[in-house]
Design an enzyme around this catalytic site. Structure first.
Site, PDB file in Angstrom:
ATOM      1  N   GLY A 174     -48.940  -4.785 -23.954  1.00  0.00           N
ATOM      2  CA  GLY A 174     -50.041  -3.943 -24.431  1.00  0.00           C
ATOM      3  C   GLY A 174     -50.326  -4.259 -25.896  1.00  0.00           C
ATOM      4  O   GLY A 174     -50.720  -3.377 -26.680  1.00  0.00           O
ATOM      5  N   GLY A 208     -53.707  -3.398 -27.954  1.00  0.00           N
ATOM      6  CA  GLY A 208     -54.139  -2.024 -28.177  1.00  0.00           C
ATOM      7  C   GLY A 208     -54.026  -1.602 -29.629  1.00  0.00           C
ATOM      8  O   GLY A 208     -53.674  -2.397 -30.503  1.00  0.00           O
ATOM      9  N   ASP A 258     -50.709  -8.994 -23.051  1.00  0.00           N
ATOM     10  CA  ASP A 258     -51.643  -7.937 -22.662  1.00  0.00           C
ATOM     11  C   ASP A 258     -52.353  -8.412 -21.394  1.00  0.00           C
ATOM     12  O   ASP A 258     -52.180  -9.547 -20.966  1.00  0.00           O
ATOM     13  CB  ASP A 258     -52.639  -7.654 -23.793  1.00  0.00           C
ATOM     14  CG  ASP A 258     -53.169  -6.224 -23.763  1.00  0.00           C
ATOM     15  OD1 ASP A 258     -52.923  -5.464 -24.714  1.00  0.00           O
ATOM     16  OD2 ASP A 258     -53.823  -5.860 -22.757  1.00  0.00           O
ATOM     17  N   ASP A 306     -49.800  -8.633 -16.655  1.00  0.00           N
ATOM     18  CA  ASP A 306     -50.114  -7.344 -16.048  1.00  0.00           C
ATOM     19  C   ASP A 306     -48.780  -6.643 -15.798  1.00  0.00           C
ATOM     20  O   ASP A 306     -47.979  -7.093 -14.976  1.00  0.00           O
ATOM     21  CB  ASP A 306     -50.859  -7.587 -14.721  1.00  0.00           C
ATOM     22  CG  ASP A 306     -51.130  -6.292 -13.983  1.00  0.00           C
ATOM     23  OD1 ASP A 306     -50.669  -5.225 -14.441  1.00  0.00           O
ATOM     24  OD2 ASP A 306     -51.797  -6.355 -12.935  1.00  0.00           O
ATOM     25  N   TYR A 328     -52.480  11.925 -18.078  1.00  0.00           N
ATOM     26  CA  TYR A 328     -51.757  11.209 -19.121  1.00  0.00           C
ATOM     27  C   TYR A 328     -50.500  11.987 -19.529  1.00  0.00           C
ATOM     28  O   TYR A 328     -49.396  11.431 -19.586  1.00  0.00           O
ATOM     29  CB  TYR A 328     -52.697  11.035 -20.320  1.00  0.00           C
ATOM     30  CG  TYR A 328     -52.100  10.334 -21.512  1.00  0.00           C
ATOM     31  CD1 TYR A 328     -51.670   9.026 -21.440  1.00  0.00           C
ATOM     32  CD2 TYR A 328     -52.009  10.995 -22.742  1.00  0.00           C
ATOM     33  CE1 TYR A 328     -51.146   8.380 -22.563  1.00  0.00           C
ATOM     34  CE2 TYR A 328     -51.493  10.353 -23.860  1.00  0.00           C
ATOM     35  CZ  TYR A 328     -51.061   9.049 -23.762  1.00  0.00           C
ATOM     36  OH  TYR A 328     -50.549   8.416 -24.867  1.00  0.00           O
ATOM     37  N   LYS A 331     -46.613  10.920 -19.041  1.00  0.00           N
ATOM     38  CA  LYS A 331     -45.704  10.768 -20.176  1.00  0.00           C
ATOM     39  C   LYS A 331     -44.483  11.683 -20.009  1.00  0.00           C
ATOM     40  O   LYS A 331     -43.359  11.288 -20.333  1.00  0.00           O
ATOM     41  CB  LYS A 331     -46.424  11.066 -21.498  1.00  0.00           C
ATOM     42  CG  LYS A 331     -47.406   9.967 -21.916  1.00  0.00           C
ATOM     43  CD  LYS A 331     -46.682   8.660 -22.232  1.00  0.00           C
ATOM     44  CE  LYS A 331     -47.613   7.558 -22.669  1.00  0.00           C
ATOM     45  NZ  LYS A 331     -46.931   6.251 -22.829  1.00  0.00           N
TER      46      LYS A 331
HETATM   47  N1  SER Z   1     -53.902   9.667 -29.000  1.00  0.00           N
HETATM   48  C1  SER Z   1     -53.546  10.001 -27.643  1.00  0.00           C
HETATM   49  C2  SER Z   1     -54.716  10.466 -26.887  1.00  0.00           C
HETATM   50  O1  SER Z   1     -55.586  11.058 -27.499  1.00  0.00           O
HETATM   51  C3  SER Z   1     -52.477  11.050 -27.643  1.00  0.00           C
HETATM   52  O2  SER Z   1     -51.258  10.437 -27.438  1.00  0.00           O
HETATM   53  O3  SER Z   1     -54.763  10.284 -25.723  1.00  0.00           O
END
Ligand code: SER
Length: 317
Positions: free
Chosen positions: A10, A13, A36, A51, A141, A145
């Site tokens: 990654g 990013g 990446d 990937d 997300y 996490k």
């Molecule tokens: N910066 C991230 C987001 O906004 C938070 O971990 O998704």
């Protein structure tokens, strides 16, 4: 340290771009590989297309290059994952397992994987959110996490995998753009302030969130990977914190440098995400366990962002 060989996944990013540079400075360009999903990218270190969901290819890259440490940053962030929940979950979890399993097999000696303030939810205490508290995330997300944190701790406890993690707050940097987060406004606002003189914010004026300057985030990432094994007492993920502000607060700090800058507000779906996140974070355990310290607060971050971005925009204009 002499046999350390690092793979950053990654790397293109927001964090990866700057982390690769710092790792190359610290360990040497011949010890770092950037990777990446993109076919090509420009780095001062070797670059590979990778990937992270392709387990066989990940293993091949790690084994063929004698990689000892992985910084696994590839993920779909909060706003993007809400648009494509199934893929967000798949990428965020499959990617993590493909790396953790190489740790379990003893092929990787150390792993860094970031978690996020997104693990917290509406039932979490909003101010000075403690390390250990109610964690009921409401986004894909955040769920990915939080699940990832539990798996990291599990792999460490059960199989001794040396995986280390911090919960990143919103990250602000001038070298790269964020992609698909709820905190992205805090980067975009600088670009618009310098280029347009005004900014329409997708969060409301008083939406306070925990934030951090990128150089501090990169420092936290490298620091936690360097401390002796026994000093890393939390194997899920450490709270880390630097500053907390809302859109009105950062706008008025920018106005100290650019008095004509104006901000307006048009909250969109990201407002609901931000409403469920903490306003500020208690990171006492990271400070006590491995000496975490931030350098930038709101005024120094704004000053540095404007200086660097002004140079960059003028250079590329
Ligand atoms: N910066 C991230 C987001 O906004 C938070 O971990 O998704």
């Amino acid at each position: 340290m002499s046999d350390t060989r690092i793979l950053v996944i990654g790397a293109c990013g927001q964090v990866g771009t700057e982390l690769v540079e710092e790792l190359a400075n610290k360990f040497g360009k011949d010890r770092v590989i950037a990777s990446d999903i993109r076919a090509e990218a420009s780095f001062d270190v070797p670059y590979l297309q990778l990937d992270v969901m392709n387990r066989e290819r990940v293993r091949e890259v790690v084994v063929d290059n004698n990689v000892t440490e992985v910084y696994h940053l590839a993920a779909l962030l909060s706003a993007t994952a809400e648009q494509n929940p199934e893929f967000g979950w798949k990428l965020n979890m499959d990617g993590l397992f493909s790396i953790l399993d190489l740790g379990k097999e003893g092929i990787l000696k150390k792993i860094f994987w970031p978690s996020s303030i997104a693990v917290f939810g509406p039932t979490t205490p909003r101010h000075d959110t403690p390390q250990r508290t109610i964690i009921e995330p409401t986004t894909v997300y955040g769920i990915s996490k939080f699940a990832g944190e539990r798996w990291c701790e599990y792999y460490h406890t059960r199989w001794g995998v040396d995986v280390r993690s911090v919960r990143y707050p919103g990250l602000i940097g001038h070298k790269s753009l964020p992609g698909g987060g709820t905190t992205d406004y805090a980067v975009d606002i600088f670009h618009q302030a310098l280029q347009q003189g005004s900014y329409e914010c997708f969060l409301s004026a008083e939406t306070a969130l925990p934030m951090m300057y990128m150089s501090d985030a990169v420092k936290a990432t490298i620091d936690i990977m360097q401390v002796p094994l026994e000093e890393v007492k939390i194997r899920s993920s450490y709270n880390i914190s630097a500053m907390s502000f809302d859109p009105a607060g950062v706008a008025s700090e920018i106005q100290k440098h650019l008095p004509d800058f104006s901000i307006s507000y048009a909250p969109d779906f990201r407002q609901a995400i931000a409403n469920n996140w903490p306003a500020s974070i208690d990171d006492a355990e990271a400070r006590a366990d491995w000496g975490w310290q931030h350098a930038y607060d709101l005024p120094s971050m704004v000053d540095d962002m404007l200086k660097n971005l002004r140079n960059k925009l003028e250079v590329s204009a």
